[in-house]
Structures are given as structure tokens and as C-alpha cells.
Design an enzyme around this catalytic site. Structure first.
Site, PDB file in Angstrom:
ATOM      1  CE  LYS A   1      -2.202   1.713   4.142  1.00  0.00           C
ATOM      2  NZ  LYS A   1      -1.522   3.131   3.791  1.00  0.00           N
ATOM      3  CG  ASN A   2       2.255   2.666   3.547  1.00  0.00           C
ATOM      4  OD1 ASN A   2       1.026   3.054   3.205  1.00  0.00           O
ATOM      5  ND2 ASN A   2       2.933   2.779   4.881  1.00  0.00           N
TER       6      ASN A   2
ATOM      7  NE  ARG B   1      -7.332   4.296   4.924  1.00  0.00           N
ATOM      8  CZ  ARG B   1      -6.547   4.334   5.930  1.00  0.00           C
ATOM      9  NH1 ARG B   1      -6.614   4.481   7.135  1.00  0.00           N
ATOM     10  NH2 ARG B   1      -5.366   4.747   5.420  1.00  0.00           N
TER      11      ARG B   1
ATOM     12  NE  ARG C   1      -0.560  10.319   9.509  1.00  0.00           N
ATOM     13  CZ  ARG C   1      -0.599   9.281   9.140  1.00  0.00           C
ATOM     14  NH1 ARG C   1      -1.680   8.761   9.100  1.00  0.00           N
ATOM     15  NH2 ARG C   1       0.202   8.622   8.508  1.00  0.00           N
TER      16      ARG C   1
ATOM     17  CB  CYS D   1      -5.952  10.885  10.666  1.00  0.00           C
ATOM     18  SG  CYS D   1      -4.135  10.224  11.094  1.00  0.00           S
TER      19      CYS D   1
ATOM     20  CG  ASP E   1       2.344   1.671   9.222  1.00  0.00           C
ATOM     21  OD1 ASP E   1       1.843   2.405  10.091  1.00  0.00           O
ATOM     22  OD2 ASP E   1       2.639   1.803   8.114  1.00  0.00           O
TER      23      ASP E   1
HETATM   24  C1  UD1 Z   1       3.666   7.227   6.192  1.00  0.00           C
HETATM   25  C2  UD1 Z   1       2.855   5.695   5.921  1.00  0.00           C
HETATM   26  C3  UD1 Z   1       2.111   5.413   7.084  1.00  0.00           C
HETATM   27  C4  UD1 Z   1       3.465   5.214   8.463  1.00  0.00           C
HETATM   28  C5  UD1 Z   1       4.358   6.437   8.502  1.00  0.00           C
HETATM   29  C6  UD1 Z   1       5.483   6.257   9.557  1.00  0.00           C
HETATM   30  C7  UD1 Z   1       2.053   6.091   3.889  1.00  0.00           C
HETATM   31  C8  UD1 Z   1       1.144   6.407   2.925  1.00  0.00           C
HETATM   32  N1  UD1 Z   1       1.769   6.233   4.945  1.00  0.00           N
HETATM   33  O1  UD1 Z   1       2.960   7.982   6.890  1.00  0.00           O
HETATM   34  O2  UD1 Z   1       1.554   4.063   7.179  1.00  0.00           O
HETATM   35  O3  UD1 Z   1       2.876   4.807   9.700  1.00  0.00           O
HETATM   36  O4  UD1 Z   1       4.627   6.668   7.254  1.00  0.00           O
HETATM   37  O5  UD1 Z   1       6.244   5.165   9.017  1.00  0.00           O
HETATM   38  O6  UD1 Z   1       3.149   5.900   3.563  1.00  0.00           O
HETATM   39  N2  UD1 Z   1       5.393  14.985  10.998  1.00  0.00           N
HETATM   40  C9  UD1 Z   1       5.706  16.212  11.010  1.00  0.00           C
HETATM   41  N3  UD1 Z   1       5.771  17.191   9.864  1.00  0.00           N
HETATM   42  C10 UD1 Z   1       5.603  16.764   8.577  1.00  0.00           C
HETATM   43  C11 UD1 Z   1       5.325  15.437   8.266  1.00  0.00           C
HETATM   44  C12 UD1 Z   1       5.378  14.561   9.436  1.00  0.00           C
HETATM   45  O7  UD1 Z   1       5.873  16.594  12.235  1.00  0.00           O
HETATM   46  O8  UD1 Z   1       5.592  17.708   7.650  1.00  0.00           O
HETATM   47  C13 UD1 Z   1       5.463  13.807  11.610  1.00  0.00           C
HETATM   48  C14 UD1 Z   1       4.141  12.925  11.970  1.00  0.00           C
HETATM   49  O9  UD1 Z   1       3.211  13.645  12.720  1.00  0.00           O
HETATM   50  C15 UD1 Z   1       4.569  11.617  12.540  1.00  0.00           C
HETATM   51  C16 UD1 Z   1       5.821  11.570  12.023  1.00  0.00           C
HETATM   52  O10 UD1 Z   1       6.343  12.940  11.559  1.00  0.00           O
HETATM   53  O11 UD1 Z   1       4.515  11.992  13.991  1.00  0.00           O
HETATM   54  C17 UD1 Z   1       6.059  10.323  11.026  1.00  0.00           C
HETATM   55  O12 UD1 Z   1       5.187  10.927   9.861  1.00  0.00           O
HETATM   56  P1  UD1 Z   1       5.672  10.546   8.282  1.00  0.00           P
HETATM   57  O13 UD1 Z   1       6.998   9.819   8.261  1.00  0.00           O
HETATM   58  O14 UD1 Z   1       5.399  11.801   7.558  1.00  0.00           O
HETATM   59  O15 UD1 Z   1       4.468   9.589   7.840  1.00  0.00           O
HETATM   60  P2  UD1 Z   1       3.207   9.745   6.786  1.00  0.00           P
HETATM   61  O16 UD1 Z   1       4.017  10.011   5.540  1.00  0.00           O
HETATM   62  O17 UD1 Z   1       2.292  10.379   7.058  1.00  0.00           O
END
Ligand code: UD1
Length: 423
Positions: A26-27, A402, A125, A120, A309
Site C-alpha cells: 500500500k505505502n 483500506r 499529522r 486522523c 504500522d
Molecule cells: C507514512 C505511512 C504510514 C506510516 C508512516 C510512518 C504512507 C501512505 N503512510 O505516513 O503508514 O505509519 O509513514 O512510518 O506511506 N511529521 C511532522 N511534519 C510533517 C510530516 C510528518 O511533524 O510535515 C511527523 C508526523 O506527525 C509523525 C512523524 O512525522 O509523527 C512521521 O510521519 P511521516 O513519516 O510523515 O508519515 P506519513 O508519511 O504520514
């Protein structure tokens, strides 16, 4: 109007045995679908999982003017005629990861409008790192009335340091930088295997990216991109979920079509719990004792640490293990909602902030529980397999579908007894 939801009815205590093919990740497929926007051409993608998030993202691509054709596990996306650069609010609400479309649309069209993604099920996030990266590349960003409007004349390569190795921010910046003028370097990039898959996909399209899978990614901007054919990597989280299900049932399962190196952090923990795991080229033979051992500490970290995850499914495995396990969730704030539901089934779990203490009990008892998020729902299904009597898991279509393609069929093929019903 009353809305019906799907539920699983699980009769527990069946030992899982047999072989299973692990679907595409998925990711990996979600950012790759966003990347199909960039080439103004056709993308032929194999090993695409039949999951709801793919349907939602294809719906968004269609609304932008792309043509998506999905049959079995092959998806063709034709992005030659994109006519719209507004990502509908409903889509961002339905699937937060649609934020990754921002970089792709911006680099192709010079503008994009997206509604601000709120929190969410697993906590707030923020997207500050995404926006910082795009700004550094030269985008002008306006945040008004809950919308983000991004515009640029020409994106220009630069060096971008991420304070945190965010998966989504790394992907968004990679996508935006593909067509930028000059070289972009991302420092402290996320190192998840899905980033490398995105790099491979983009390079097959004609991009010039190196370093994917390491902390430093270099993107040399190119002017033209072409049609592409690609096969999505297997889903390491689905594989880990099956291992959890085998672990709680004293199972003996062969997982086919996996990349063993992607599974190392998960395999290491199951090996500590006494499971016997034999690794081959692209398969894993997983065997568990009747009762596995607790694991001292499971701390979620960015890759190659233990994946957040898999935290919920690992907890479902540990609730009936011998001894006490301690979980530390460092990535997301509210990611223990499954614990409340596991407690209804007889689990002994105490939550203190980001720490969960799980004291293993001999057995769980079937109960009616509710999936509150995707991986939590998978965890409750795993727990249902270990429980005496019947467990009902509600909200299957809302959350579990999902990210899992007919999880019940996959588990039933291994000897589980799960029926899908409606409520
Ligand atoms: C992706 C994965 C999700 C997984 C996560 C962490 C997909 C579609 N989803 O989510 O399944 O759980 O990686 O491995 O690939 N953060 C900030 N600012 C930002 C972006 C992130 O503070 O601009 C923080 C988030 O709140 C969170 C952490 O960074 O605490 C990790 O987030 P991130 O690695 O961005 O996860 P996703 O890309 O949303």
C-alpha cells in the site's frame, strides 16, 4: 440514514498452516500513483493490491482528468490529459496520504490547491516538512480558509534538510524535484523501502535520482519523462500481520513473494519471542510454538527500526505471550486505540502516555470489538484468531479494507474461520 458497515465474525483457536502470497505494498503504490501524474503518458503498474486506498486515489486521479484502468493486479494510468489541479476536500478527508499529490501536480502544472489535512485516527499529522520542502524548491504557498494554494514559475533544485525523516515529506519533495531546474539534495530523508520503490519507478520514467533508501537523496532535474512499466514491492506490513496471526495460533506458514531484507526489524522481534523463522531468497518459513514469549521492549522508530504500522499487530501477538512486554510508540501520538478493544477480550494492558505495558494472559475470550484505525483493525482480527469462542470485529470496510485485500480470505486459506457480515 443508517449506514451498514462490514464486520468479521471470527471463530478462534484454529492453527494457521499453509502458504500465502504477499500482495504489493500500500505505502509503495500510493506515492507511485501520485507519480503517474508527472509523465503525461501511460504508466503500467503490476502487483497493485486490491485495497480501498488504491480505489480512492484512482478516483482522485480520474477527477483530475487521468484515465485509470484496473484489472486483477494490473493498473494502467494515462495522465496525458490532466485538466484540473484542485484536489477535492472530500478526498483529503477520506485519505490523508493524498497530500503526496501536491508535489506531483505542482511540478507538472506549476500550481495545486488542496484542503488542509486535519488530524486522523492516530493523532495529529502536521505537514510543515512537506511545505518547507516545496517552499525551498521555489513554490509560493498561501494558506487560506483551510486550503493550501501552491504556485511556482519554475521549481529550482536546492539542498533540503528534514528535521525528521518524514516518509510523506521525502516523497513529496522527490516528486516535485523530478522536473526542477538543477540538483536537489534531501538530507535526513526517510529510508523506508517504499522510498526506494518510488525512486525506481521515477527512474524508469526517465528521472535521475540516486540514494533512495539512504539518508541522502540526490535528484537531478530532467525536462522530459516517458511511459513506464513497474512492479510494486511486496507489503512488509501485510507480511508482518500474517506472522502475528501465525504467532498467536501456534502456526506454521510459508510467506511467498516477500523481500526478506525489508522484514528484518519484524523478524528480529518474532525470533526473540521464540518463533522459528527460516529465510530464503523471496520467502520466509514461519513457525510458532503453542505459546510464544513476551518481548522486553518494542520501540517504534523510522526504518530500519521497528515499524509503527506493525505496533498494533505485534501487541495482539503479545497479549497472549508468556511474560510482560513493553511498547514505546515514538512516531504517532494516539496509536493505542486497539488496546481498549483488546482489553474487552481479556487482555491485560496499561497505557501510560506513549508507553503500553502488556502482561501476557493465557487466553483471550471472544467479544464484540470495533476497528478504530487500519492497523488496529488488523490487530483485533489477529486477537480474534487467538480467542476462545466468537469475536466480532466491526468497521472492517471503513478501516481494514483500506490496506488489506480481503484479509479474511487470506487467513481462511490458511485455516482460519472468519466470515464477513453486515451490521
Ligand atoms: C507514512 C505511512 C504510514 C506510516 C508512516 C510512518 C504512507 C501512505 N503512510 O505516513 O503508514 O505509519 O509513514 O512510518 O506511506 N511529521 C511532522 N511534519 C510533517 C510530516 C510528518 O511533524 O510535515 C511527523 C508526523 O506527525 C509523525 C512523524 O512525522 O509523527 C512521521 O510521519 P511521516 O513519516 O510523515 O508519515 P506519513 O508519511 O504520514
Amino acid at each position: 440514514m443508517y449506514k451498514y458497515v462490514d464486520r468479521y465474525i471470527i471463530n478462534g483457536k484454529n492453527r494457521l498452516k499453509g502458504e500465502i502470497k504477499i500482495d504489493g505494498a500500500k505505502n509503495a503504490v500510493l506515492p507511485i500513483l501520485a507519480a503517474t501524474i508527472i509523465n503525461k503518458s501511460e504508466s503500467l503498474i503490476h502487483n497493485v493490491p486490491g485495497i480501498k486506498d488504491v480505489d480512492i486515489l484512482c478516483g482522485i486521479l480520474d477527477s483530475l482528468g487521468c484515465k485509470c484502468h484496473f484489472q486483477n493486479d494490473v493498473l494502467i494510468v494515462d495522465s496525458s490529459a490532466i485538466s484540473n489541479v484542485d484536489i477535492p476536500e472530500k478526498s483529503v478527508r477520506e485519505m490523508r496520504s493524498s497530500i503526496v499529490l501536491m508535489g506531483a501536480i505542482l511540478t507538472r502544472y506549476g500550481q495545486v490547491k488542496i484542503s488542509y489535512p486535519g488530524g486522523c485516527e492516530i493523532g495529529p499529522r502536521p505537514i510543515d516538512l512537506h511545505l518547507m520542502g516545496l517552499k525551498k524548491l521555489g513554490a509560493k504557498i498561501n494558506e487560506t480558509h483551510g486550503y493550501i494554494i501552491c504556485e511556482c514559475d519554475k521549481l529550482k533544485g536546492t539542498e533540503i534538510h528534514l528535521d525528521y525523516p518524514s516518509v510523506g515529506a521525502t516523497e513529496n519533495i522527490m516528486l516535485a524535484a523530478v522536473n526542477a531546474e538543477g540538483v536537489t539534495i534531501i538530507q535526513n530523508a526517510a529510508r523506508e523501502p517504499e522510498i526506494l520503490d518510488l525512486q525506481d519507478f521515477l527512474n524508469k520514467m526517465g528521472a535521475r535520482i540516486t540514494g533512495g533508501g539512504s539518508s541522502t537523496i540526490k535528484i537531478e532535474g530532467v525536462k522530459r519523462l516517458n511511459a513506464v512499466e513497474h512492479t510494486i514491492i511486496p507489503d512488509r506490513i501485510v507480511a508482518g500481520t500474517i506472522m502475528s496471526a501465525a504467532a498467536v495460533t501456534g502456526g506454521d506458514v510459508v510467506l511467498n513473494d516477500v523481500v526478506v531484507s525489508h522484514l528484518k526489524p519484524i523478524i528480529a522481534k518474532f525470533a526473540d519471542s521464540g518463533c522459528i523463522i527460516n529465510k530464503y531468497d523471496n520467502k520466509v518459513h514461519f513457525k510458532a510454538n503453542r505459546r510464544i514469549k513476551a518481548i522486553d521492549i518494542i520501540k517504534t522508530l523510522p526504518h530500519p527500526g521497528f515499524p509503527t504500522d506493525m505496533q498494533a499487530q505485534m501487541m495482539a501477538a503479545m497479549v497472549t505471550a508468556k511474560g510482560t512486554s513493553i511498547f514505546s510508540e515514538t512516531i504517532f501520538e494516539s496509536r493505542y486505540k486497539h488496546a481498549e478493544e483488546l482489553i474487552k477480550m481479556g487482555a491485560n494492558i496499561k497505557i501510560e502516555g506513549r508507553t503500553a505495558i502488556v502482561r501476557g494472559v493465557k487466553t483471550l475470550t471472544g467479544a464484540e470489538v470495533c476497528a478504530r484505525d487500519l492497523r488496529g483493525g488488523a490487530a483485533l482480527t489477529v486477537a480474534g484468531l487467538a480467542a476462545e469462542g466468537t469475536t466480532i470485529v466491526d468497521n472492517v470496510d471503513v478501516h481494514i479494507d483500506r490496506g488489506y485485500d480481503k484479509l479474511e480470505e487470506k487467513l481462511n486459506n490458511l485455516g482460519a474461520d472468519i466470515e464477513r457480515g453486515k451490521v
